[in-house]
Design a protein around this motif. Structure first.
Motif, PDB file in Angstrom:
ATOM      1  N   SER A   1     -18.309   0.731 -22.460  1.00  0.00           N
ATOM      2  CA  SER A   1     -16.987   1.328 -22.626  1.00  0.00           C
ATOM      3  C   SER A   1     -16.450   1.041 -24.022  1.00  0.00           C
ATOM      4  O   SER A   1     -16.890   0.128 -24.704  1.00  0.00           O
TER       5      SER A   1
ATOM      6  N   THR B   1     -10.621   0.619 -24.079  1.00  0.00           N
ATOM      7  CA  THR B   1     -10.656   0.669 -22.618  1.00  0.00           C
ATOM      8  C   THR B   1     -10.864  -0.723 -22.029  1.00  0.00           C
ATOM      9  O   THR B   1     -10.214  -1.111 -21.050  1.00  0.00           O
TER      10      THR B   1
ATOM     11  N   GLU C   1      -7.649  -2.823 -22.409  1.00  0.00           N
ATOM     12  CA  GLU C   1      -6.619  -2.444 -21.443  1.00  0.00           C
ATOM     13  C   GLU C   1      -6.957  -2.949 -20.047  1.00  0.00           C
ATOM     14  O   GLU C   1      -6.095  -3.457 -19.320  1.00  0.00           O
TER      15      GLU C   1
END
Length: 448
Positions: free
Chosen positions: A2, A6, A9
């Motif tokens: 990823s 991402t 978060e």
């Protein structure tokens, strides 16, 4: 893997859910394809995707827990954070690790970026062609038993709860060729070479092939050497092997663990000839795939280790730097514990004028060491001594005669101080760039 945004978060959300206020995460992923050939046929073709992520969590008592995972989706990150938090209550209290003070500082270089991956058929064809040309280079070359061509994409990231967010990515392609000869009445001889580049399209397979052939042919005419003292010339690869084997000289973690030839007070000492300079430089232009930050998020940078023979700096993690009142240098590796290691050596001649210049063209009774072997067994890192088999040549009146079988022995501290000449032209190796280095005298033991 990823994107770092991402992951950041997802980590922030999971940490909030678990009431974790302090954490950091380091991860790396490698996508690799490699091939080998044997006697004109493909032998092995491998493809792999590997990833590793290290998660650290600090509790309210500021002790840290560490865990590893390969899963960076929200569920995997939450589980890793939870596990690390539970482990933090068993964390060490003395010299507990902390964030690097430079984890949010600007990096000093740019990641190399990714290059297009070549089809596997192209890798196989290139390697088969190289093997065929090597076998045709001399009738004594009977096989190329060790060979390989690989390409890999590497992604790395670091984030922490204080707002650090870093990522870099690059591609690396490599080829190696290693021959074996067969001649009636003679011992088998071998030689090898390798090349590295950003991508397969830039990989100089022809130069690797040429170097392997020339080295192999040069070893066909071999002879014993007499045991005794010789002036020695280390190739770039051989000299860097010694620097790496005795890296405890400038490794701050080794010094703190009392596993070093140096002490905290060694900075400023003359540990080598004033002709020698050594820098650890992950951002060197010839460092294919150089990294812009280390496992703790500290930006990498040139770190002068030896300047005109003087020990100038140690290599640090955030923890060793704090304990020794220094700055982290970008040499930390994240794992079950934080370790320190060199990134990429740059060895070069100082501005000090040597008493004499030397050349292999007119050298006499000089040993040129091309490759040191068995470093895992022949190096006594805490004593400074070594006794190592080597591949190389005895230079007689400027002509090379391959050494049949011999070892070279000495003490790294004496070797560094006995350097009489550092050539100007450097050569790239996998661990750095370095010129040939001339040492006044070392013990060579020939086969009786």
């Amino acid at each position: 893997m990823s994107t770092v945004t991402t992951i950041a978060e997802a980590a922030k959300s999971a940490a909030s859910k678990l009431n974790i206020s302090k954490y950091d995460i380091y991860g790396a992923a490698v996508d690799e394809v490699s091939v080998q050939v044997d006697s004109g046929e493909p032998d092995q073709m491998k493809a792999s995707q590997r990833s590793s992520v290290t998660v650290r969590v600090w509790n309210d008592a500021n002790t840290v827990g560490i865990t590893s995972t390969t899963d960076v989706d929200p569920v995997g990150l939450e589980l890793a954070l939870k596990t690390a938090h539970e482990a933090s209550f068993f964390g060490v209290k003395d010299n507990a690790p902390d964030f690097s003070p430079e984890a949010t500082a600007a990096t000093h270089g740019k990641s190399g970026g990714k290059h297009p991956q070549a089809p596997v058929t192209e890798l196989v064809d290139k390697l088969l062609g190289a093997e065929k040309e090597l076998l045709a280079a001399h009738e004594a070359i009977a096989a190329v038993p060790y060979n390989g061509l690989a390409q890999r994409d590497i992604d790395r990231f670091y984030i922490n709860s204080a707002g650090a967010m870093r990522e870099d990515n690059h591609s690396v392609a490599s080829v190696y060729l290693y021959t074996k000869t067969e001649e009636e009445g003679k011992k088998p001889r071998s030689a090898g070479a390798f090349r590295v580049s950003e991508g397969v399209a830039q990989l100089d397979v022809a130069a690797c092939l040429k170097e392997t052939a020339e080295k192999t042919i040069s070893h066909l005419n071999y002879d014993k050497i007499k045991t005794g003292k010789y002036q020695v010339v280390f190739s770039a690869e051989a000299f860097l092997s010694l620097l790496g084997a005795f890296s405890n000289l400038y490794n701050a973690q080794s010094i703190l663990d009392k596993q070093s030839l140096s002490t905290a007070e060694s900075l400023g000492e003359m540990i080598a000839s004033p002709l020698l300079c050594v820098t650890d430089d992950a951002l060197h232009p010839e460092n294919v795939g150089g990294e812009t930050f280390d496992g703790e998020g500290t930006p990498t940078r040139p770190v002068p280790l030896i300047v005109n023979g003087e020990l100038k700096n140690f290599l640090h993690s955030a923890g060793t730097a704090k304990r020794m009142d220094a700055q982290p240098t970008g040499n930390a590796n994240m794992g079950a514990k934080v370790t320190v290691s060199p990134n990429f050596f740059h060895v070069f001649a100082s501005d000090v004028k040597p008493e004499q210049t030397y050349s292999l063209d007119d050298a006499d009774n000089v040993i040129l060491i091309d490759d040191l072997q068995a470093l895992h067994a022949g190096v006594q890192a805490l004593q400074g001594s070594f006794s190592l088999p080597f591949d190389g040549w005895l230079i007689k009146d400027g002509k090379r005669v391959s050494v049949e079988s011999a070892t070279v022995a000495g003490d790294i501290r004496e070797v560094l101080k006995s350097i009489v000449y550092v050539e100007s032209e450097t050569e790239f190796t996998g661990s750095g760039v370095c010129p040939r280095v001339w040492v006044k005298e070392l013990s060579g033991t020939g086969e009786e």
